[in-house]
Design a protein around this motif. Structure first.
Motif, PDB file in Angstrom:
ATOM      1  N   ALA A   1      -1.075  -2.167  -4.450  1.00  0.00           N
ATOM      2  CA  ALA A   1      -0.444  -2.714  -5.647  1.00  0.00           C
ATOM      3  C   ALA A   1      -0.047  -4.156  -5.384  1.00  0.00           C
ATOM      4  O   ALA A   1       0.612  -4.454  -4.392  1.00  0.00           O
ATOM      5  CB  ALA A   1       0.803  -1.903  -6.002  1.00  0.00           C
TER       6      ALA A   1
ATOM      7  N   PHE B   1      -3.219   3.945  -2.791  1.00  0.00           N
ATOM      8  CA  PHE B   1      -3.472   2.759  -3.599  1.00  0.00           C
ATOM      9  C   PHE B   1      -2.793   1.515  -3.054  1.00  0.00           C
ATOM     10  O   PHE B   1      -1.880   1.610  -2.230  1.00  0.00           O
ATOM     11  CB  PHE B   1      -3.065   2.990  -5.064  1.00  0.00           C
TER      12      PHE B   1
ATOM     13  N   HIS C   1       2.743  -1.739 -14.977  1.00  0.00           N
ATOM     14  CA  HIS C   1       2.864  -2.647 -13.834  1.00  0.00           C
ATOM     15  C   HIS C   1       2.650  -4.071 -14.328  1.00  0.00           C
ATOM     16  O   HIS C   1       1.951  -4.293 -15.312  1.00  0.00           O
ATOM     17  CB  HIS C   1       1.817  -2.312 -12.773  1.00  0.00           C
TER      18      HIS C   1
ATOM     19  N   SER D   1       0.850  -1.192   0.000  1.00  0.00           N
ATOM     20  CA  SER D   1       0.000   0.000   0.000  1.00  0.00           C
ATOM     21  C   SER D   1       0.886   1.243   0.000  1.00  0.00           C
ATOM     22  O   SER D   1       1.956   1.261   0.615  1.00  0.00           O
ATOM     23  CB  SER D   1      -0.953   0.001   1.195  1.00  0.00           C
TER      24      SER D   1
ATOM     25  N   GLN E   1      -3.346  -2.920  -9.918  1.00  0.00           N
ATOM     26  CA  GLN E   1      -3.256  -1.854  -8.925  1.00  0.00           C
ATOM     27  C   GLN E   1      -4.608  -1.167  -8.838  1.00  0.00           C
ATOM     28  O   GLN E   1      -5.296  -1.005  -9.849  1.00  0.00           O
ATOM     29  CB  GLN E   1      -2.193  -0.834  -9.308  1.00  0.00           C
TER      30      GLN E   1
ATOM     31  N   GLN F   1       2.282  -7.171  -6.310  1.00  0.00           N
ATOM     32  CA  GLN F   1       3.610  -7.319  -6.893  1.00  0.00           C
ATOM     33  C   GLN F   1       3.972  -8.795  -6.909  1.00  0.00           C
ATOM     34  O   GLN F   1       4.173  -9.405  -5.866  1.00  0.00           O
ATOM     35  CB  GLN F   1       4.655  -6.524  -6.131  1.00  0.00           C
TER      36      GLN F   1
END
Length: 122
Positions: free
Chosen positions: A107, A105, A53, A37, A57, A109
């Protein structure tokens, strides 16, 4: 941390949830990773630069007005609106307001994939 090629973007990581099983696009054959975050602060007129990315996201505009561009679509997001970014889509975000843009946001990964990859403008 820099975001795309946007040198003036301030990005602060808030938390990491590790040992996640992520839903990823078909091109990615692994699903282990983390969910992170962030709060991004973008000065008036500044941009993230073009980037992409490798996983999903999702963000919410807390302050300011965001212009989100891909090669095909331009969208504007006001405070309280949600932005969802699909993986592997080149895009850039610009603060088009007179005040600092604040974007909160999360995300995904995927392990061994970068969080963000700078890309040339289309």
């Amino acid at each position: 941390m820099t975001w795309g090629s946007g040198a003036s973007v301030e990005l602060a990581e808030l938390a990491v949830i590790d040992d996640c099983r992520l839903t990823v696009p078909p091109r990615v054959d692994r699903a282990d990773g983390v969910v992170r975050s962030f709060v991004a602060r973008i000065p008036p007129g500044a941009s993230t630069g073009w980037h992409r990315h490798d996983a999903w996201q999702t963000g919410i505009v807390a302050r300011g007005r965001l212009r989100h561009r891909t090669a095909d679509v331009v969208q504007y997001h006001e405070p309280g609106q949600v932005l969802v970014e699909a993986p592997f889509v080149d895009h850039e975000a610009t603060n088009v307001s007179d005040e600092e843009l604040v974007l909160v946001f999360v995300a995904a990964q995927v392990d061994d994939c970068p969080l963000v990859t700078p890309r040339p403008a289309p």
